[in-house]
Design a protein around this motif. Structure first.
Motif, PDB file in Angstrom:
ATOM      1  N   UNK A 155     -23.304  -5.837 -23.689  1.00  0.00           N
ATOM      2  CA  UNK A 155     -23.313  -6.873 -22.665  1.00  0.00           C
ATOM      3  C   UNK A 155     -21.973  -6.851 -21.955  1.00  0.00           C
ATOM      4  N   UNK A 156     -22.014  -7.092 -20.646  1.00  0.00           N
ATOM      5  CA  UNK A 156     -20.822  -7.065 -19.826  1.00  0.00           C
ATOM      6  C   UNK A 156     -20.665  -8.411 -19.130  1.00  0.00           C
ATOM      7  N   UNK A 157     -19.442  -8.897 -19.100  1.00  0.00           N
ATOM      8  CA  UNK A 157     -19.167 -10.164 -18.434  1.00  0.00           C
ATOM      9  C   UNK A 157     -17.981  -9.981 -17.499  1.00  0.00           C
ATOM     10  N   UNK A 203     -11.997  -8.556 -14.108  1.00  0.00           N
ATOM     11  CA  UNK A 203     -12.127  -8.024 -15.459  1.00  0.00           C
ATOM     12  C   UNK A 203     -13.598  -7.873 -15.806  1.00  0.00           C
ATOM     13  N   UNK A 204     -13.872  -6.904 -16.631  1.00  0.00           N
ATOM     14  CA  UNK A 204     -15.224  -6.649 -17.128  1.00  0.00           C
ATOM     15  C   UNK A 204     -15.098  -6.522 -18.640  1.00  0.00           C
ATOM     16  N   UNK A 205     -15.566  -7.540 -19.351  1.00  0.00           N
ATOM     17  CA  UNK A 205     -15.407  -7.607 -20.800  1.00  0.00           C
ATOM     18  C   UNK A 205     -16.702  -7.191 -21.482  1.00  0.00           C
ATOM     19  N   UNK A 206     -16.581  -6.267 -22.438  1.00  0.00           N
ATOM     20  CA  UNK A 206     -17.745  -5.822 -23.203  1.00  0.00           C
ATOM     21  C   UNK A 206     -17.740  -6.456 -24.593  1.00  0.00           C
ATOM     22  N   UNK A 213     -22.423  -0.134 -16.818  1.00  0.00           N
ATOM     23  CA  UNK A 213     -22.054   0.884 -17.790  1.00  0.00           C
ATOM     24  C   UNK A 213     -23.161   1.904 -17.961  1.00  0.00           C
ATOM     25  N   UNK A 214     -22.772   3.120 -18.222  1.00  0.00           N
ATOM     26  CA  UNK A 214     -23.708   4.147 -18.652  1.00  0.00           C
ATOM     27  C   UNK A 214     -23.051   4.946 -19.753  1.00  0.00           C
ATOM     28  N   UNK A 216     -25.714  -3.950 -16.900  1.00  0.00           N
ATOM     29  CA  UNK A 216     -25.057  -4.641 -15.793  1.00  0.00           C
ATOM     30  C   UNK A 216     -24.551  -6.003 -16.234  1.00  0.00           C
ATOM     31  N   UNK A 217     -23.427  -6.401 -15.638  1.00  0.00           N
ATOM     32  CA  UNK A 217     -22.962  -7.757 -15.817  1.00  0.00           C
ATOM     33  C   UNK A 217     -23.649  -8.687 -14.829  1.00  0.00           C
TER      34      UNK A 217
END
Length: 127
Positions: free
Chosen positions: A3-5, A21-24, A98-99, A117-118
């Motif tokens: 999951x992405x936020x 920012x993109x937090x996983x 992400x991939x 996707x976020x």
């Protein structure tokens, strides 16, 4: 499940800067190349940038070259998009995606290749 936020969006004046920012949420984050995309009102999704799994390779769309910088910190499971000299035309919802990528030095800006996707973060550039 990855999951992405996204976070860091907001209102900024023309010429200003923001860092998204993109937090996983998974320890396997380092197995994923990350792309940034945006969608403005009434327009289609637009590719912005990508960063490889190990952070050594990046790629930028023409709209981002010279103004945006993508980076990642795998220990923190986070990808950043530093945006400078923002223009009203940059107003959009920004998404990270992400991939999984076998080759650690490759990344993709093709939205159709992204598996996760976020939810997006709004960036508004206005005086």
């Amino acid at each position: 499940q990855l999951q992405l936020v996204e976070s860091g969006g907001g209102l900024v004046q023309p010429g200003g800067s923001l860092r998204l920012s993109c937090q996983a949420n998974v320890d396997s984050f380092s197995w994923y190349a990350i792309g940034w995309f945006r969608q403005a009102p009434g327009k289609g999704r637009e590719e912005i940038s990508c960063v490889s799994r190990n952070g050594t390779n990046t790629n930028y769309a023409d709209v981002a070259k010279g103004r945006f910088t993508v980076s990642r910190d795998n220990a923190k499971k986070t990808v950043f998009l530093q945006m400078t000299n923002l223009e009203p035309e940059d107003t959009a919802v920004y998404y990270c995606a992400a991939r999984s990528m076998f080759v650690p030095t490759m990344c993709s800006m093709k939205a159709t290749e992204m598996g996760f996707w976020g939810q997006g973060t709004q960036v508004t550039v206005s005086s």
